[in-house]
Design an enzyme around this catalytic site. Sequence first.
Site, PDB file in Angstrom:
ATOM      1  N   ASP A   5      94.805  55.883  82.206  1.00  0.00           N
ATOM      2  CA  ASP A   5      94.378  55.545  83.562  1.00  0.00           C
ATOM      3  C   ASP A   5      95.584  55.410  84.491  1.00  0.00           C
ATOM      4  OD1 ASP A   5      92.685  54.982  85.654  1.00  0.00           O
ATOM      5  OD2 ASP A   5      92.365  52.891  85.102  1.00  0.00           O
ATOM      6  N   ARG A  29     100.721  43.372  93.202  1.00  0.00           N
ATOM      7  CA  ARG A  29      99.425  43.924  93.615  1.00  0.00           C
ATOM      8  C   ARG A  29      98.430  43.519  92.538  1.00  0.00           C
ATOM      9  NH1 ARG A  29      96.360  48.062  91.750  1.00  0.00           N
ATOM     10  NH2 ARG A  29      95.269  49.450  93.171  1.00  0.00           N
ATOM     11  N   HIS A  65      92.524  43.495  82.629  1.00  0.00           N
ATOM     12  CA  HIS A  65      92.390  44.057  81.287  1.00  0.00           C
ATOM     13  C   HIS A  65      93.762  44.425  80.741  1.00  0.00           C
ATOM     14  CE1 HIS A  65      91.615  47.103  84.485  1.00  0.00           C
ATOM     15  NE2 HIS A  65      92.680  47.651  83.922  1.00  0.00           N
ATOM     16  N   ASP A 114      95.490  43.831  90.610  1.00  0.00           N
ATOM     17  CA  ASP A 114      94.601  44.960  90.374  1.00  0.00           C
ATOM     18  C   ASP A 114      93.181  44.491  90.031  1.00  0.00           C
ATOM     19  OD1 ASP A 114      94.217  47.842  89.770  1.00  0.00           O
ATOM     20  OD2 ASP A 114      93.823  47.095  87.752  1.00  0.00           O
ATOM     21  N   HIS A 168      96.477  56.333  95.416  1.00  0.00           N
ATOM     22  CA  HIS A 168      96.287  57.042  94.158  1.00  0.00           C
ATOM     23  C   HIS A 168      94.815  57.096  93.747  1.00  0.00           C
ATOM     24  CE1 HIS A 168      96.007  52.896  93.122  1.00  0.00           C
ATOM     25  NE2 HIS A 168      95.571  53.219  91.920  1.00  0.00           N
ATOM     26  N   ASP A 169      93.954  56.308  94.419  1.00  0.00           N
ATOM     27  CA  ASP A 169      92.545  56.241  94.043  1.00  0.00           C
ATOM     28  C   ASP A 169      91.667  57.085  94.975  1.00  0.00           C
ATOM     29  OD1 ASP A 169      92.580  54.727  91.724  1.00  0.00           O
ATOM     30  OD2 ASP A 169      92.453  52.820  92.788  1.00  0.00           O
ATOM     31  N   GLU A 206      93.669  43.809  95.505  1.00  0.00           N
ATOM     32  CA  GLU A 206      93.041  45.135  95.463  1.00  0.00           C
ATOM     33  C   GLU A 206      91.556  44.924  95.164  1.00  0.00           C
ATOM     34  OE1 GLU A 206      91.718  49.082  93.520  1.00  0.00           O
ATOM     35  OE2 GLU A 206      92.113  47.284  92.369  1.00  0.00           O
ATOM     36  N   GLN A 250      90.502  50.207  78.064  1.00  0.00           N
ATOM     37  CA  GLN A 250      90.935  49.068  78.884  1.00  0.00           C
ATOM     38  C   GLN A 250      90.041  47.878  78.568  1.00  0.00           C
ATOM     39  OE1 GLN A 250      90.634  51.763  82.261  1.00  0.00           O
ATOM     40  NE2 GLN A 250      92.612  51.042  83.023  1.00  0.00           N
TER      41      GLN A 250
HETATM   42  C1  GLC Z   1      88.172  50.355  91.177  1.00  0.00           C
HETATM   43  C2  GLC Z   1      88.447  51.799  90.960  1.00  0.00           C
HETATM   44  C3  GLC Z   1      88.097  52.613  92.137  1.00  0.00           C
HETATM   45  C4  GLC Z   1      86.697  52.328  92.524  1.00  0.00           C
HETATM   46  C5  GLC Z   1      86.457  50.871  92.636  1.00  0.00           C
HETATM   47  C6  GLC Z   1      85.023  50.611  92.794  1.00  0.00           C
HETATM   48  O1  GLC Z   1      88.948  49.822  92.185  1.00  0.00           O
HETATM   49  O2  GLC Z   1      89.761  52.011  90.721  1.00  0.00           O
HETATM   50  O3  GLC Z   1      88.216  53.943  91.790  1.00  0.00           O
HETATM   51  O4  GLC Z   1      86.385  52.964  93.719  1.00  0.00           O
HETATM   52  O5  GLC Z   1      86.865  50.185  91.494  1.00  0.00           O
HETATM   53  O6  GLC Z   1      84.805  49.260  92.857  1.00  0.00           O
HETATM   54  C1  GLC Z   2      92.441  49.740  90.145  1.00  0.00           C
HETATM   55  C2  GLC Z   2      93.393  50.907  90.208  1.00  0.00           C
HETATM   56  C3  GLC Z   2      92.755  52.080  89.560  1.00  0.00           C
HETATM   57  C4  GLC Z   2      92.392  51.741  88.143  1.00  0.00           C
HETATM   58  C5  GLC Z   2      91.564  50.479  88.076  1.00  0.00           C
HETATM   59  C6  GLC Z   2      91.500  49.940  86.692  1.00  0.00           C
HETATM   60  O1  GLC Z   2      91.312  49.971  90.892  1.00  0.00           O
HETATM   61  O2  GLC Z   2      93.751  51.163  91.517  1.00  0.00           O
HETATM   62  O3  GLC Z   2      93.585  53.201  89.613  1.00  0.00           O
HETATM   63  O4  GLC Z   2      91.670  52.792  87.587  1.00  0.00           O
HETATM   64  O5  GLC Z   2      92.110  49.438  88.847  1.00  0.00           O
HETATM   65  O6  GLC Z   2      92.711  49.317  86.344  1.00  0.00           O
END
Ligand code: GLC
Ligand code: GLC
Length: 659
Positions: free
Chosen positions: A152, A293, A195, A295, A401-402, A337, A263
């Site tokens: 990932d 950040r 995770h 996550d 990146h998403d 995030e 994960q």
């Molecule tokens: C996480 C994922 C992202 C998705 C989002 C939805 O942040 O990385 O791709 O849009 O969850 O809640």
């Molecule tokens: C966040 C990241 C995404 C990842 C997810 C799970 O949303 O931006 O890229 O897939 O978390 O860690």
Amino acid sequence: MEADWIDHHSKKSLSRLLPRLDDIFDSRPDTGVAHRRQAFEERLHRHWKPLFRLLVNLYGWHYDFYYHLEQILISTARAWLERPEVLKELDVRREENPDWFLSQEVVGGVLYVDLFSDNLARLSDHIPYFEQLGLTYLHLMPLFAMPHGDNDGGYAVSDYRAVSPDIGTMDQLTELAQVLRRAGISLVLDFVFNHTSNEHVWARRAQAGDPDYQEYYFLFPDREMPDRYERTLRDIFPSLRRGCFTWHEGCRKWVWTTFNSFQWDLNYSNPDVFRAMAEEMLFLANHGVEVLRLDAVAFIWKQLGTSCENRPEAHMVIRAFNLIARIAAPALLFKSEAIVHPDEVIKYVDRHECQLSYNPLLMALLWEAVATREVKLLARAMQSRSRLPDGCSWANYLRCHDDIGWTFDDLDAAQVGIDPVGHRRFLNDFYTGRFPGSFARGFPFQFDPDSGDQRVCGTLASLAGLEKAVEENDPQQIETAVRRINMLRSIILSIGGIPLIYLGEEWGELNDYTFLSDPAKASDARWIQRSKKKWQSREKLNDPSTLEWRFFDEMFRLIKLRKSLPAFYNGGMEVVDTDNPHLFGYIRQTADQHLLIVNNFSESPQTMSARALRACGCGRSSTNLVTATVLDTESALQLGSYGFVWLECSAPADAGGRR
Ligand code: GLC
Ligand code: GLC
């Protein structure tokens, strides 16, 4: 919990626990230790009560709560003792100026080390480039030890204390943090705390049957609990896998895996997990990371019968981490995030929780307005949803990146006459090129056959029409795409918050389709915007005949201008009525400066009436700071295709007390 009870018991517990720190401080024979202990205790006294309250709320029901409280305190004290002197000096500076990141001079960049410079050792060669761009904040995408193959993009962390060997070493990372700081750039890293990877030592111990480590995760012997939970959960990566649990043959159990099957979600209802992750957090802070950040914040607390997103306890966990940072690494800041509904995004943003947050709503609605050429939804949402508590800031971005998810509020949409369901379908069609006449070259991501939900991937330039224009070799379309992109940048740099540049964007990088032939990546379209940097493009940044130069030059000049304007200091932003459905306008002001920003979301020229200008506080003439030209603002303002202005308004004759 009663305030009196908390007051009394927090004091009592602290006076009992403080002597337990003797061993830790006495183990350091060096001279400064008394002073360091004093500084620690001073902060501890300041922050203990709220920390105690949170921990009692989260973990008070554990029969051995007091043991955990002591362990958490000991870990915090140890981390403080290990904190290098230069970072303690930084702590002092940040405590004296806690709002430093609200400055208009803060500009962020985001990159993958391996894709940008192969490894950490070579990254410092690029500092002059970062300086040239004006970056003061650098987010390096996940670089810690991770499983081979699909991981990932590094968001499956196998060890929070070891850099992935092909990227470099912990020593190099520490060194880089210092070098960056000397260049005025703060290092930002992810704290992937929802995770770990299934290869993390905790997961391995759980797999080997260790009951203590099995309690670090959510493991179930059969489908009973997973089925009950799944009744109210959504799938995050539905086209990869249905459900949120993965069968592990080794331990013969179902494991909670919200994202990918490798994960493993951490169990924050276990105080050991809280303490262990607080230790990892302080370890990162002590290696020079200034912003973490956080996550996937929305997912960290599970409660049967709920969506297991945005639970009140998730906020408590983050607030408790934040207090621990205030005690042992005060310079550290958090960025949230939370890519969820805007009502929920905002709840993570607070001086006492995450001081920074991604602004996914602005991001999504900019793309929405680009597709429709109308700004009504954008203007409406920004009017009511931009304000943040004091001492907090948005991180504004166009791409990252998403994927892009259409996370706007349905009611906001309905109020401006938009059917949210049909509109999301339109946006997906538009950005994946299915909508007739669309200029966008995006890629669909995670279609969910049950909900019909879908998201979109692609680079800024490809989504904004450059890829199609270049392919069709159409100078007119190219010109339009360039203007469209520059207009979007104008907003990110002026609307309030830290602008984040996803590097590659500054020269108009296009989609990279090579991921489709890599088995570890092919099923994840987000790789389309995560490509190896092509340095020949950067060479073109010095050649005014190239497109790359045009992007870079415009961006470079706007960043410089942004930094010079006090009205762009983070804070108030007022959306204005531009009297034109294609123009998005807002006022940024301080006591001494009044700026009106207007952006045209249409390819045809538009005007803002003299009346609307007057209502925005523009006097007889105003200066467009972008071009350094004086405009007569007693008559209508003309904006060309995707044009924008940053107007410094002189006081109108009758403005009186308005400013
Ligand atoms: C996480 C994922 C992202 C998705 C989002 C939805 O942040 O990385 O791709 O849009 O969850 O809640
Ligand atoms: C966040 C990241 C995404 C990842 C997810 C799970 O949303 O931006 O890229 O897939 O978390 O860690």
